[in-house]
Design a protein around this motif. Structure first.
Motif, PDB file in Angstrom:
ATOM      1  N   GLN A 139       0.828  -1.212   0.000  1.00  0.00           N
ATOM      2  CA  GLN A 139       0.000   0.000   0.000  1.00  0.00           C
ATOM      3  C   GLN A 139       0.858   1.256   0.000  1.00  0.00           C
ATOM      4  O   GLN A 139       0.534   2.245  -0.674  1.00  0.00           O
ATOM      5  CB  GLN A 139      -0.933  -0.004   1.217  1.00  0.00           C
ATOM      6  N   ARG A 142       2.066   1.815  -3.468  1.00  0.00           N
ATOM      7  CA  ARG A 142       0.977   2.332  -4.303  1.00  0.00           C
ATOM      8  C   ARG A 142       0.749   3.821  -4.063  1.00  0.00           C
ATOM      9  O   ARG A 142       0.542   4.604  -4.989  1.00  0.00           O
ATOM     10  CB  ARG A 142      -0.320   1.577  -4.004  1.00  0.00           C
ATOM     11  N   LYS A 146       0.997   7.115  -6.455  1.00  0.00           N
ATOM     12  CA  LYS A 146      -0.149   8.021  -6.587  1.00  0.00           C
ATOM     13  C   LYS A 146       0.257   9.489  -6.415  1.00  0.00           C
ATOM     14  O   LYS A 146      -0.239  10.364  -7.111  1.00  0.00           O
ATOM     15  CB  LYS A 146      -1.218   7.632  -5.548  1.00  0.00           C
TER      16      LYS A 146
END
Length: 206
Positions: A139, A142, A146
């Motif tokens: 996460q 990710r 982003k």
């Protein structure tokens, strides 16, 4: 347990007060490291002598503690690069506000480069937390993508499938020893160099 909580809170408050004091005379900072005991225990000047560093680690801290102290820890010193390693003390809840921290950093330090670090592997009794750390690291990666931040993976080089955190890297089951900090510094350094290199032809033509 309650005594521990009180001591941790006192330590946290003292550290934050110390950062505020340090900020008055700190001057320009190349790299500010923010996190928990893994950052707190890292003698940065030994590993990154070429850069002006600020150590904003607080032992026992969580993502919630970091979010509360961003102003004093980071924004007031406007570092060129932020290196964040946080979540090991609240593995189960760290993703509840991890992204909030990133949004806040992006808004308050628009010029700063940010490096998000994976959680480190754990050994001994703590090794049972490794699968959770791996899931959270995915996460983190990710979120780095982003927000256009860099991501460094400390977990993989420190991990052994039988031992969890490799024994030669442990001060105890969760904290790095100096050998481990050397490995971490060697992973981080090229990323820092890439972000802190003087920009080609941008600034001196005007």
């Amino acid at each position: 347990h309650r005594q521990n909580v009180i001591l941790l809170q006192q330590y946290y408050d003292n550290k934050v007060a110390g950062f505020a004091e340090e900020n008055k005379t700190l001057g320009e900072v190349d790299v500010a490291f923010i996190g928990d005991s893994i950052t707190d225990g890292w003698v940065l000047s030994d590993y990154f002598p070429d850069y002006k560093t600020a150590n904003r680690g607080i032992g026992g801290d969580t993502t919630f503690g970091v979010e509360k102290r961003l102003q004093v820890s980071l924004y007031d010193i406007n570092p060129r690069v932020v290196v964040m390693l946080i979540g090991g003390n609240n593995l189960d809840t760290m993703m509840e506000n991890y992204e909030n921290i990133l949004i806040s950093i992006k808004e308050n330090l628009p010029e700063s480069q940010v490096i998000l670090c994976s959680l480190t592997a754990m050994g001994g009794e703590w090794a049972r937390n490794n699968p959770k750390a791996v899931a959270n690291n995915l996460q983190i990666k990710r979120l780095a993508e982003k927000y256009g931040f860099s991501f460094v993976d400390y977990y993989t080089p420190l991990y052994d499938e039988n031992e969890g955190m490799k024994p030669e890297y442990r001060a105890d089951d969760v904290h790095p020893n100096s050998t481990c900090y050397t490995v971490m510094a060697n992973i981080l350094r090229p990323v820092l160099e890439g972000l802190l290199a003087p920009s080609e032809g941008g600034e001196n033509h005007g």
